[in-house]
Design a protein around this motif. Structure first.
Motif, PDB file in Angstrom:
ATOM      1  N   ALA A  34       0.819  -1.208   0.000  1.00 43.98           N
ATOM      2  CA  ALA A  34       0.000   0.000   0.000  1.00 43.98           C
ATOM      3  C   ALA A  34       0.859   1.268   0.000  1.00 43.98           C
ATOM      4  N   VAL A  35       1.855   1.312   0.870  1.00 44.71           N
ATOM      5  CA  VAL A  35       2.677   2.524   0.990  1.00 44.71           C
ATOM      6  C   VAL A  35       3.557   2.706  -0.241  1.00 44.71           C
ATOM      7  N   TYR A  36       4.108   1.618  -0.771  1.00 46.89           N
ATOM      8  CA  TYR A  36       4.927   1.773  -1.976  1.00 46.89           C
ATOM      9  C   TYR A  36       4.071   2.214  -3.154  1.00 46.89           C
ATOM     10  N   GLY A  37       2.831   1.715  -3.238  1.00 44.99           N
ATOM     11  CA  GLY A  37       1.927   2.200  -4.276  1.00 44.99           C
ATOM     12  C   GLY A  37       1.656   3.684  -4.132  1.00 44.99           C
ATOM     13  N   LEU A  38       1.496   4.147  -2.892  1.00 42.32           N
ATOM     14  CA  LEU A  38       1.304   5.583  -2.651  1.00 42.32           C
ATOM     15  C   LEU A  38       2.561   6.372  -3.014  1.00 42.32           C
ATOM     16  N   TYR A  39       3.730   5.766  -2.817  1.00 41.82           N
ATOM     17  CA  TYR A  39       4.979   6.444  -3.195  1.00 41.82           C
ATOM     18  C   TYR A  39       5.030   6.663  -4.704  1.00 41.82           C
ATOM     19  N   GLU A  40       4.634   5.658  -5.472  1.00 43.43           N
ATOM     20  CA  GLU A  40       4.625   5.803  -6.925  1.00 43.43           C
ATOM     21  C   GLU A  40       3.589   6.835  -7.364  1.00 43.43           C
ATOM     22  N   VAL A  41       2.450   6.855  -6.689  1.00 46.95           N
ATOM     23  CA  VAL A  41       1.447   7.890  -6.981  1.00 46.95           C
ATOM     24  C   VAL A  41       2.012   9.276  -6.664  1.00 46.95           C
ATOM     25  N   SER A  42       2.777   9.370  -5.589  1.00 47.46           N
ATOM     26  CA  SER A  42       3.386  10.648  -5.210  1.00 47.46           C
ATOM     27  C   SER A  42       4.360  11.131  -6.276  1.00 47.46           C
ATOM     28  N   VAL A  43       5.116  10.206  -6.891  1.00 47.24           N
ATOM     29  CA  VAL A  43       6.047  10.587  -7.957  1.00 47.24           C
ATOM     30  C   VAL A  43       5.285  11.238  -9.111  1.00 47.24           C
ATOM     31  N   ILE A  44       4.149  10.661  -9.468  1.00 45.27           N
ATOM     32  CA  ILE A  44       3.343  11.211 -10.560  1.00 45.27           C
ATOM     33  C   ILE A  44       2.787  12.586 -10.185  1.00 45.27           C
ATOM     34  N   LEU A  45       2.272  12.708  -8.955  1.00 47.58           N
ATOM     35  CA  LEU A  45       1.694  13.984  -8.515  1.00 47.58           C
ATOM     36  C   LEU A  45       2.756  15.076  -8.429  1.00 47.58           C
ATOM     37  N   VAL A  46       3.938  14.716  -7.916  1.00 50.82           N
ATOM     38  CA  VAL A  46       5.018  15.708  -7.824  1.00 50.82           C
ATOM     39  C   VAL A  46       5.436  16.156  -9.217  1.00 50.82           C
ATOM     40  N   GLY A  47       5.476  15.233 -10.187  1.00 46.97           N
ATOM     41  CA  GLY A  47       5.806  15.611 -11.560  1.00 46.97           C
ATOM     42  C   GLY A  47       4.822  16.613 -12.136  1.00 46.97           C
ATOM     43  N   ARG A  48       3.531  16.415 -11.883  1.00 49.29           N
ATOM     44  CA  ARG A  48       2.520  17.356 -12.372  1.00 49.29           C
ATOM     45  C   ARG A  48       2.638  18.710 -11.683  1.00 49.29           C
ATOM     46  N   VAL A  49       2.889  18.693 -10.376  1.00 54.62           N
ATOM     47  CA  VAL A  49       3.042  19.951  -9.642  1.00 54.62           C
ATOM     48  C   VAL A  49       4.257  20.717 -10.144  1.00 54.62           C
ATOM     49  N   GLU A  50       5.335  19.997 -10.449  1.00 52.43           N
ATOM     50  CA  GLU A  50       6.545  20.651 -10.962  1.00 52.43           C
ATOM     51  C   GLU A  50       6.280  21.362 -12.282  1.00 52.43           C
ATOM     52  N   LYS A  51       5.549  20.727 -13.171  1.00 56.36           N
ATOM     53  CA  LYS A  51       5.255  21.352 -14.460  1.00 56.36           C
ATOM     54  C   LYS A  51       4.486  22.655 -14.280  1.00 56.36           C
ATOM     55  N   LYS A  52       3.511  22.636 -13.364  1.00 57.85           N
ATOM     56  CA  LYS A  52       2.750  23.866 -13.110  1.00 57.85           C
ATOM     57  C   LYS A  52       3.622  24.935 -12.470  1.00 57.85           C
ATOM     58  N   ARG A  53       4.496  24.521 -11.552  1.00 61.69           N
ATOM     59  CA  ARG A  53       5.357  25.494 -10.882  1.00 61.69           C
ATOM     60  C   ARG A  53       6.351  26.112 -11.864  1.00 61.69           C
ATOM     61  N   ILE A  54       6.914  25.277 -12.739  1.00 62.70           N
ATOM     62  CA  ILE A  54       7.861  25.802 -13.738  1.00 62.70           C
ATOM     63  C   ILE A  54       7.163  26.729 -14.708  1.00 62.70           C
ATOM     64  N   ALA A  55       5.946  26.364 -15.118  1.00 60.88           N
ATOM     65  CA  ALA A  55       5.193  27.232 -16.024  1.00 60.88           C
ATOM     66  C   ALA A  55       4.901  28.587 -15.383  1.00 60.88           C
ATOM     67  N   GLN A  56       4.592  28.583 -14.090  1.00 61.24           N
ATOM     68  CA  GLN A  56       4.326  29.838 -13.394  1.00 61.24           C
ATOM     69  C   GLN A  56       5.598  30.671 -13.269  1.00 61.24           C
ATOM     70  N   LEU A  57       6.730  30.010 -12.971  1.00 63.67           N
ATOM     71  CA  LEU A  57       7.992  30.736 -12.873  1.00 63.67           C
ATOM     72  C   LEU A  57       8.401  31.331 -14.215  1.00 63.67           C
ATOM     73  N   LYS A  58       8.154  30.598 -15.317  1.00 64.05           N
ATOM     74  CA  LYS A  58       8.462  31.136 -16.639  1.00 64.05           C
ATOM     75  C   LYS A  58       7.571  32.320 -16.968  1.00 64.05           C
ATOM     76  N   ALA A  59       6.303  32.244 -16.570  1.00 61.53           N
ATOM     77  CA  ALA A  59       5.388  33.355 -16.831  1.00 61.53           C
ATOM     78  C   ALA A  59       5.790  34.598 -16.052  1.00 61.53           C
ATOM     79  N   ASP A  60       6.354  34.390 -14.873  1.00 67.22           N
ATOM     80  CA  ASP A  60       6.796  35.522 -14.055  1.00 67.22           C
ATOM     81  C   ASP A  60       8.204  35.979 -14.407  1.00 67.22           C
ATOM     82  N   GLY A  61       8.868  35.265 -15.333  1.00 67.99           N
ATOM     83  CA  GLY A  61      10.223  35.623 -15.720  1.00 67.99           C
ATOM     84  C   GLY A  61      11.267  35.286 -14.689  1.00 67.99           C
TER      85      GLY A  61
END
Length: 299
Positions: free
Chosen positions: A264-291
């Protein structure tokens, strides 16, 4: 001279916000405690139905073996403290939304509007994941664990001839064993303490509830830039070791519950990797928009 004369005023001005924050924190803690006490008192009036609900996994496992579902009180005052423990557990569950709301009201004034929008989903996801983990422990893990533990019973004496042949999963008579041999065999029967059973069940519920916070914690850290999906992928082997150690510590010494917790916990860890990847894309896009994003930066 002028600097020395204004210094005390500056100190007093700087200490005022701290005193206000401490007063606000005190008020929020008092309200949370009052909510917990009221919820605990309500649960104390219905502790018996709550107890019956918590013992369902054990009773179902015992009834499947043709045994009665009985727990014993080892000490005279144990029944009262069991009722108190159940009331405290139920009171915390009932008061948790209010406690979370008080935490939000204390933190929210210090956040910007964008930060509130980012923090609020995690505040809502945290109790949801905790209750999801608790439900998983209660409805999936505990029945398997209790079935595993009860398999180590051995009926002896007068019970060996009759009960052992009908009790599914219990130690059956040895092949070729005579009735006299069965009568001479020592019996091992479950006579559980109420307090110990509730302690074990609560340990399961809290352990899985906290472990299910992993996606919330890692995603929040990813949003803050403290962890990255690349780093989480690279640390998989260390995550496996850590989860195995965690499973060995927070669960009873049986292989079934440890394997279930690990999966169960390792499955949640893999889900966390996917969620962190999506959050990173949004954060990078926001940083690029702000220059503010440097193309040479690495995740």
């Amino acid at each position: 001279m002028s600097t020395k004369s204004t210094s005390p005023d500056q100190i007093e001005d700087s200490s005022a916000p701290l005193i206000e924050h401490l007063a606000e924190l005190r008020n929020r803690i008092i309200k949370s405690l009052l909510a917990f006490i009221v919820a605990m008192m309500l649960c104390f009036t219905v502790w018996s139905p709550i107890f019956n609900f918590l013992t369902n996994p054990l009773c179902e496992a015992l009834i499947a073996r043709g045994q009665e579902c009985n727990l014993i009180l080892i000490q005279l005052q144990e029944g009262f403290f069991v009722a108190i423990s159940i009331a405290m557990l139920g009171g915390f569950v009932l008061a948790f939304p209010i406690i979370a709301f008080q935490l939000w009201r204390f933190v929210a004034p210090g956040l910007y509007k964008s930060e509130k929008g980012a923090f609020l989903p995690f505040l809502l996801a945290s109790p949801f994941m905790f209750f999801l983990g608790a439900a998983f422990a209660f409805y999936v893990v505990t029945p398997m664990a209790y079935t595993f533990f009860l398999n180590f019973q051995q009926f002896g004496g007068g019970e060996a001839v009759d009960a052992a042949t009908t009790a599914a999963g219990a130690a059956a008579p040895v092949e070729g064993e005579t009735a006299i041999d069965a009568l001479q065999r020592a019996g091992i029967a479950f006579q559980g303490s109420v307090n110990e059973y509730l302690r074990l069940t609560t340990k399961f519920i809290i352990a899985f509830g906290l472990c299910f916070q992993l996606p919330v914690l890692l995603t929040l850290m990813g949003k803050a830039g403290l962890v990255s999906a690349k780093g989480l992928r690279a640390g998989r082997k260390w995550a496996v070791v850590g989860i195995l150690v965690l499973a060995a510590v927070v669960t009873p010494p049986d292989v079934v519950s440890q394997i279930v917790l690990f999966v169960a916990v390792y499955g949640l860890y893999e889900v966390s990797v996917i969620l962190v990847g999506r959050v990173e894309k949004k954060r990078i896009a926001q940083l690029k928009a702000d220059g503010l994003w440097d193309e040479d930066d690495e995740l």
